[in-house]
Design an enzyme around this catalytic site. Structure first.
Site, PDB file in Angstrom:
ATOM      1  N   CYS A  25       0.814  -1.217   0.000  1.00 55.29           N
ATOM      2  CA  CYS A  25       0.000   0.000   0.000  1.00 55.29           C
ATOM      3  C   CYS A  25       0.850   1.271   0.000  1.00 55.29           C
ATOM      4  CB  CYS A  25      -0.960  -0.010   1.185  1.00 55.29           C
ATOM      5  SG  CYS A  25      -0.211  -0.462   2.762  1.00 55.29           S
TER       6      CYS A  25
ATOM      7  N   HIS B 192      -2.744   6.301   4.779  1.00 55.92           N
ATOM      8  CA  HIS B 192      -1.305   6.466   5.005  1.00 55.92           C
ATOM      9  C   HIS B 192      -0.839   7.835   4.503  1.00 55.92           C
ATOM     10  CE1 HIS B 192      -1.305   2.385   6.101  1.00 55.92           C
ATOM     11  NE2 HIS B 192      -0.665   1.832   5.086  1.00 55.92           N
TER      12      HIS B 192
END
Length: 328
Positions: free
Chosen positions: A126, A233
């Site tokens: 990711c 994130h």
């Protein structure tokens, strides 16, 4: 399209189902697969309840495409068995990513590398996905030489157990720990296990996967940090280029990149944040500024929902690309 989703009960699996439905991905038969303890449970999709089956049961089905999000060990054991039956697989685990015989794909960046012969296609980590989405248009224009990245990673990257840990700690409840320390009101400079070189596995994924996707000659160093955030994130990225640049050209290259949105007006307090990136498909870039301590060097801030573009959306986009090219 006979499609299987392995790891259907996990955070990423659930998000893949949401994305498949939102994007009207064509499915004639849907097989939802999870561990034996989940078998027999039902999961709704397009108004219909689908019963969860085991991997053993899946081997008895005819499947065109399988989306795996169940961990490296499951991928290692079961993907070859599906491939032997003629099923293509898009794998969200780390097991096949650095295998030289299999491609590591972010469709907007290197989807063109895919061919009909590709049976196992890896979805990158990711953190890597959002990083290369921001770097790719800049590498094309200015040639990236070195990247220093520090991540601020959501607990959702660790799965349901980590989300439960944060929720318990917020309420003052003792429970199972996903991390070796409390995460509530804390920051843990530790994502995945530590390797012999002192870097964590997560940091080495960022390093190795970026080089594989973009350019093996790019130097990358990383520090990965877990923060008590749910929505996505964030990454502080320092990039050294071979060629000089001006900031307008940098912003222009990023704005022209499909899947990237520039949010960069600090005077009006506008910059990417996980709280505004949550549930969004784009990779958001802001705080774009020259590093005045190094020649041809730039600082930027990159944010994305790690369950969306960092996992589920990228997986579905690979499937869509294969379908568009008639590779499945």
């Amino acid at each position: 399209m006979k499609l299987a989703l392995v790891g259907a009960t996990g955070l990423v699996g659930r998000e893949i189902l949401v994305v498949l439905e939102e994007r009207s991905f064509p499915i004639s038969d849907l097989f939802l697969v999870a561990s034996k303890k989940s078998c027999g449970h039902t999961i709704p999709y397009l108004g219909k309840a689908h019963t969860v089956i085991s991997l053993e049961d899946l081997l008895d089905k005819e499947v065109d495409l399988a989306l795996f999000s169940a961990g490296a060990k499951v991928s290692e054991i079961w993907i070859p068995q599906l491939i032997a039956k003629g099923c293509k697989v898009i794998d969200n685990s780390s097991f096949w990513r650095m295998n030289e015989n299999h491609k590591l794909i972010v469709p907007e960046v290197n989807g063109i590398e895919l061919t009909e012969k590709d049976m196992i296609i890896s979805n990158p980590n990711c953190s890597t996905i959002q990083l290369v989405m921001a770097l790719a248009p800049l590498h094309q224009r200015f040639i990236v030489k070195r990247v220093v990245v520090s991540t601020y990673q959501s607990i959702t990257g660790s799965g349901v157990k980590a989300v439960t840990q944060l929720e318990n700690e917020e309420r003052g409840i003792l429970g199972d720990m996903a991390y070796p320390h409390p995460i509530y009101q804390n920051v843990i400079p530790h994502c995945d296990i530590f390797e012999e070189n002192g870097y964590t596995k997560e940091e080495m994924k960022l390093i190795n996967e970026t080089k594989k996707i973009l350019d093996k000659d790019i130097d990358v160093t990383a520090t990965a940090v877990r923060v008590p955030v749910v929505g996505g994130h964030s990454e502080s990225v320092n990039v050294m280029f071979e060629n000089d640049f001006n900031l307008d050209d940098v912003s222009g290259a990023l704005r022209n990149m499909i899947g990237v949105e520039v949010v960069d007006n600090p005077l009006e307090n506008k910059y990417p944040m996980p709280i505004t990136a949550c549930k969004k498909d784009a990779v958001f870039v802001g705080r774009i500024r020259r590093d005045f301590t190094q020649k041809n060097t730039l600082n930027m801030w990159v944010v994305s929902d790690n369950l969306r573009k960092g996992a589920a959306l990228n997986t579905v986009q690979i499937a869509e690309y294969l379908l568009m090219k008639n590779y499945i």
